[in-house]
Design an enzyme around this catalytic site. Structure first.
Site, PDB file in Angstrom:
ATOM      1  N   GLY A  19      71.192 -49.660 -98.866  1.00  0.00           N
ATOM      2  CA  GLY A  19      70.518 -48.452 -99.361  1.00  0.00           C
ATOM      3  C   GLY A  19      70.048 -47.552 -98.235  1.00  0.00           C
ATOM      4  O   GLY A  19      68.969 -46.972 -98.297  1.00  0.00           O
ATOM      5  N   SER A  46      67.671 -54.241 -99.225  1.00  0.00           N
ATOM      6  CA  SER A  46      66.576 -55.123 -98.871  1.00  0.00           C
ATOM      7  C   SER A  46      65.540 -54.361 -98.058  1.00  0.00           C
ATOM      8  O   SER A  46      65.828 -53.919 -96.948  1.00  0.00           O
ATOM      9  CB  SER A  46      67.130 -56.302 -98.062  1.00  0.00           C
ATOM     10  OG  SER A  46      66.108 -56.875 -97.298  1.00  0.00           O
ATOM     11  N   VAL A  54      67.455 -43.773 -88.274  1.00  0.00           N
ATOM     12  CA  VAL A  54      67.769 -42.561 -87.508  1.00  0.00           C
ATOM     13  C   VAL A  54      68.909 -41.842 -88.262  1.00  0.00           C
ATOM     14  O   VAL A  54      69.332 -42.300 -89.313  1.00  0.00           O
ATOM     15  CB  VAL A  54      68.204 -42.879 -86.057  1.00  0.00           C
ATOM     16  CG1 VAL A  54      67.024 -43.187 -85.177  1.00  0.00           C
ATOM     17  CG2 VAL A  54      69.215 -44.014 -86.025  1.00  0.00           C
ATOM     18  N   LYS A  85      70.187 -25.684 -89.008  1.00  0.00           N
ATOM     19  CA  LYS A  85      70.804 -26.004 -87.724  1.00  0.00           C
ATOM     20  C   LYS A  85      72.007 -25.096 -87.502  1.00  0.00           C
ATOM     21  O   LYS A  85      72.968 -25.131 -88.276  1.00  0.00           O
ATOM     22  CB  LYS A  85      71.242 -27.481 -87.737  1.00  0.00           C
ATOM     23  CG  LYS A  85      72.014 -27.897 -86.514  1.00  0.00           C
ATOM     24  CD  LYS A  85      72.396 -29.366 -86.565  1.00  0.00           C
ATOM     25  CE  LYS A  85      73.322 -29.738 -85.435  1.00  0.00           C
ATOM     26  NZ  LYS A  85      73.827 -31.095 -85.511  1.00  0.00           N
TER      27      LYS A  85
HETATM   28  P1  FAD Z   1      71.665 -48.563 -92.511  1.00  0.00           P
HETATM   29  O1  FAD Z   1      70.759 -47.389 -92.499  1.00  0.00           O
HETATM   30  O2  FAD Z   1      71.465 -49.607 -91.473  1.00  0.00           O
HETATM   31  O3  FAD Z   1      71.540 -49.229 -93.938  1.00  0.00           O
HETATM   32  C1  FAD Z   1      71.970 -50.550 -94.184  1.00  0.00           C
HETATM   33  C2  FAD Z   1      71.469 -50.984 -95.531  1.00  0.00           C
HETATM   34  O4  FAD Z   1      72.004 -52.255 -95.827  1.00  0.00           O
HETATM   35  C3  FAD Z   1      69.950 -51.103 -95.610  1.00  0.00           C
HETATM   36  O5  FAD Z   1      69.506 -50.637 -96.856  1.00  0.00           O
HETATM   37  C4  FAD Z   1      69.741 -52.603 -95.520  1.00  0.00           C
HETATM   38  O6  FAD Z   1      68.554 -53.026 -96.148  1.00  0.00           O
HETATM   39  C5  FAD Z   1      70.975 -53.101 -96.269  1.00  0.00           C
HETATM   40  N1  FAD Z   1      71.316 -54.477 -95.955  1.00  0.00           N
HETATM   41  C6  FAD Z   1      71.804 -54.973 -94.800  1.00  0.00           C
HETATM   42  N2  FAD Z   1      71.960 -56.317 -94.907  1.00  0.00           N
HETATM   43  C7  FAD Z   1      71.570 -56.647 -96.164  1.00  0.00           C
HETATM   44  C8  FAD Z   1      71.488 -57.867 -96.888  1.00  0.00           C
HETATM   45  N3  FAD Z   1      71.803 -59.041 -96.326  1.00  0.00           N
HETATM   46  N4  FAD Z   1      71.038 -57.833 -98.145  1.00  0.00           N
HETATM   47  C9  FAD Z   1      70.681 -56.662 -98.724  1.00  0.00           C
HETATM   48  N5  FAD Z   1      70.728 -55.494 -98.104  1.00  0.00           N
HETATM   49  C10 FAD Z   1      71.171 -55.484 -96.835  1.00  0.00           C
HETATM   50  N6  FAD Z   1      74.294 -39.800 -87.764  1.00  0.00           N
HETATM   51  C11 FAD Z   1      74.340 -38.477 -87.942  1.00  0.00           C
HETATM   52  O7  FAD Z   1      75.137 -37.994 -88.743  1.00  0.00           O
HETATM   53  N7  FAD Z   1      73.510 -37.660 -87.225  1.00  0.00           N
HETATM   54  C12 FAD Z   1      72.664 -38.132 -86.275  1.00  0.00           C
HETATM   55  O8  FAD Z   1      71.912 -37.367 -85.685  1.00  0.00           O
HETATM   56  C13 FAD Z   1      72.676 -39.526 -86.013  1.00  0.00           C
HETATM   57  N8  FAD Z   1      71.886 -40.066 -85.046  1.00  0.00           N
HETATM   58  C14 FAD Z   1      71.967 -41.417 -84.802  1.00  0.00           C
HETATM   59  C15 FAD Z   1      71.286 -41.963 -83.706  1.00  0.00           C
HETATM   60  C16 FAD Z   1      71.421 -43.322 -83.414  1.00  0.00           C
HETATM   61  C17 FAD Z   1      70.728 -43.896 -82.218  1.00  0.00           C
HETATM   62  C18 FAD Z   1      72.189 -44.159 -84.251  1.00  0.00           C
HETATM   63  C19 FAD Z   1      72.304 -45.632 -83.980  1.00  0.00           C
HETATM   64  C20 FAD Z   1      72.837 -43.621 -85.344  1.00  0.00           C
HETATM   65  C21 FAD Z   1      72.757 -42.246 -85.605  1.00  0.00           C
HETATM   66  N9  FAD Z   1      73.483 -41.692 -86.659  1.00  0.00           N
HETATM   67  C22 FAD Z   1      73.504 -40.338 -86.829  1.00  0.00           C
HETATM   68  C23 FAD Z   1      74.192 -42.530 -87.603  1.00  0.00           C
HETATM   69  C24 FAD Z   1      73.347 -42.652 -88.881  1.00  0.00           C
HETATM   70  O9  FAD Z   1      72.096 -43.202 -88.548  1.00  0.00           O
HETATM   71  C25 FAD Z   1      74.045 -43.508 -89.919  1.00  0.00           C
HETATM   72  O10 FAD Z   1      75.340 -43.021 -90.148  1.00  0.00           O
HETATM   73  C26 FAD Z   1      73.329 -43.454 -91.232  1.00  0.00           C
HETATM   74  O11 FAD Z   1      71.963 -43.714 -91.084  1.00  0.00           O
HETATM   75  C27 FAD Z   1      73.937 -44.440 -92.208  1.00  0.00           C
HETATM   76  O12 FAD Z   1      73.563 -45.745 -91.920  1.00  0.00           O
HETATM   77  P2  FAD Z   1      74.003 -46.868 -92.958  1.00  0.00           P
HETATM   78  O13 FAD Z   1      73.529 -46.474 -94.301  1.00  0.00           O
HETATM   79  O14 FAD Z   1      75.442 -47.134 -92.771  1.00  0.00           O
HETATM   80  O15 FAD Z   1      73.215 -48.147 -92.412  1.00  0.00           O
END
Ligand code: FAD
Length: 508
Positions: A19, A46, A54, A85
């Site tokens: 999420g 979770s 971020v 932006k």
């Molecule tokens: P996450 O935000 O990590 O979400 C993972 C989800 O999975 C969470 O809800 C977690 O609870 C759940 N989960 C994991 N394991 C389990 C489990 N075992 N059971 C249940 N739930 C679980 N992108 C941009 O477009 N612009 C930016 O400026 C930018 N800056 C960034 C800067 C940094 C330093 C980094 C590292 C990334 C940046 N990004 C940026 C990328 C951006 O942060 C991600 O693309 C975006 O937040 C999506 O993340 P996600 O949803 O894939 O993962």
């Protein structure tokens, strides 16, 4: 994203694992676009694990995503503390002391059927325009430098129609905004930690089991579990293509602080000794981060360097992150589609990650299975399209590093001299020799973006289109000066960004 129509009635059960921004963007889009098809959607997340926390700067494509879900811009902006932006300012990338903005717009207009940058290059080579003279012929750069913002005009004949814009927003608030939207459209959210994944005999995922013992079965699993890649890697062992040799930064530390005056309508990326720092101004605070290469700087030094340049006290403890640049070997395997950080990460330099999420969701909708049985053709096509885009984006990001003239630290010496992919080497050679950018007509970053970085980092073509010489120097100088005056006047007529934002204050 286009309006997608699923041809057949489908009872596909979808389980989105995660999420964060990826999970809730997927849940919102799938629930809206598949409404009435019989598809059911559940999202598991979770709170204990949390999100990466971020990801606040975007590119203009996000506006199409929001619009396709029917979001009202004013409501979205007030609920996510968003700012406008107009581009990204790169400081100290070409040489220390240099600064240029990569705007969401082209520079100048064609003259005599020849792209503007050819004429500009001739004038620059003859010393008739300064190195940073390109800024003057860009309306959004002028507006950004003045701290102004105005919406582009929908009238294509208007000078104000020549640029685009994106947002900078609070990632947690955006996820919450999407969640409310998705839940209102029937997405069922389950709080819990996935502890076990069971596979079917054919290797597809059958179910996930939560810590509570609850077992959740689905036909299609969208892995949005972040860097963990719980399904695509943890369960299916798909493998990762490591691009550290091209994009060596592998750590980041992030910390929020108060804004210094009205928020700027652009993101800033300042090159540092072993990486770079971002500054993303939101309505209620500024996001700051230091992206660095652990081979050249340790974590404590990176954190101290970040804290030392804040103009206000940190509002939270610094958050340290580790990553490996690259992508999953395949992003759709069997009945698992990885979207978000589970699919890959190219580092945040050009704010590409949220866009790649959006692209993944769009492709998934294009290829959405019409029954619980997956067609391997869909997966193959998805992987082909995503690979292509990841590679294009990768090349564009590498360009910023390799096109440096800096030789003041071991990190920059490494970047300037590192081997680069052939695909990028060819593009750079064509530009260096003849100013050619026509290879970039598809994908996320088109010709104007490449020109912004090449010229912004002092890569000047040796030869340009010979037709550029058919227009006299005096005429070119006159047209460049006129264009600059148009841009200056148009930018000056825009309201202050802070004033526009005051209309989008959070309503309580
Ligand atoms: P996450 O935000 O990590 O979400 C993972 C989800 O999975 C969470 O809800 C977690 O609870 C759940 N989960 C994991 N394991 C389990 C489990 N075992 N059971 C249940 N739930 C679980 N992108 C941009 O477009 N612009 C930016 O400026 C930018 N800056 C960034 C800067 C940094 C330093 C980094 C590292 C990334 C940046 N990004 C940026 C990328 C951006 O942060 C991600 O693309 C975006 O937040 C999506 O993340 P996600 O949803 O894939 O993962």
């Amino acid at each position: 994203m286009k309006n997608h129509h699923i041809k057949k009635q489908s009872n596909v059960r979808v389980l989105i694992l995660g999420g964060g921004t990826a999970g809730w963007m997927a849940a919102a889009a799938l629930s809206a676009k598949l409404a009435g098809t019989g598809v059911s959607i559940r999202l598991v997340e979770s709170a204990e694990i949390g999100t990466v926390g971020v990801g606040e700067a975007t590119v203009p494509h996000i506006r199409h995503f929001n619009a396709s879900l029917g979001f009202d811009e004013a409501d979205f902006m007030s609920r996510t503390e968003a700012t406008f932006k107009l581009g990204i300012e790169f400081r100290d990338w070409g040489r220390k002391g240099d600064a240029y903005i990569h705007p969401f717009a082209a520079f100048g207009r064609e003259i005599g059927g020849v792209p503007f940058h050819h004429h500009w290059t001739r004038a620059r080579r003859a010393g008739r325009v300064p190195a940073d003279g390109l800024d003057a012929v860009s309306l959004p750069i002028q507006a950004a430098r003045m701290g102004r913002f105005g919406h582009p005009s929908p009238d294509p004949s208007s000078f104000f129609s020549t640029f685009s814009y994106a947002y900078q927003f609070d990632a947690g608030l955006y996820a919450g905004y999407l969640r409310a939207y998705a839940e209102a459209r029937g997405v069922v959210r389950t709080e819990g930690k996935v502890q076990d994944v069971s596979l079917r005999a054919d290797g597809h995922v059958e179910a996930v089991t939560l810590e509570s013992g609850e077992r959740l079965v689905a036909d299609l699993f969208v892995d949005c579990s972040g860097f963990r890649g719980l399904l695509i890697e943890g369960a299916l062992k798909t493998g990762y293509e490591d691009w550290t040799r091209y994009l060596p930064c592998d750590r980041a530390v992030a910390v929020p602080c108060a804004n210094d005056g009205p928020p700027a309508p652009y993101t800033r990326a300042t090159a540092r000794d072993a990486g770079w720092m971002w500054r993303i101004p939101l309505q209620h605070r500024a996001g700051n981060g230091h992206v660095y290469c652990s081979g050249f700087m340790d974590d404590d030094a990176a954190e101290q360097a970040l804290l030392a340049q804040l103009d206000h006290p940190p509002q939270a403890a610094p958050r340290r992150l580790r990553f490996t640049t690259g992508k999953r070997r395949r992003q759709w395997v069997g009945n698992v589609v990885a979207i978000g950080l589970s699919a890959g990460f190219l580092e945040p330099l050009e704010s590409t990650s949220i866009h790649l999420i959006q692209l993944g969701i769009g492709r998934l909708l294009d290829l959405f299975p019409t029954s619980a049985d997956m067609d391997p053709l869909d997966a193959a096509e998805f992987n082909r399209l995503m690979d292509l885009e990841y590679e294009r984006v990768r090349d564009f990001i590498i360009l910023h590093y390799v096109a440096t003239q800096r030789d003041d630290t071991p990190f920059w010496n490494h970047c300037r001299t590192m081997a680069i992919p052939d695909s990028l080497a060819t593009k750079m050679e064509l530009f260096k020799q003849r100013g050619i950018v026509t290879l970039y007509r598809d994908g996320m970053f088109l010709e104007p973006s490449w020109i912004a970085v090449y010229l912004g980092q002092n890569i000047l073509p040796t030869h340009v289109d010979p037709r550029a010489a058919l227009v006299s120097d005096a005429e070119i100088d006159r047209l460049i000066a006129m264009e600059a005056e148009h841009c200056r006047r148009a930018a000056s007529s825009m309201p202050a960004h802070g004033e526009i934002l005051s209309r989008y204050k959070v309503q309580v």
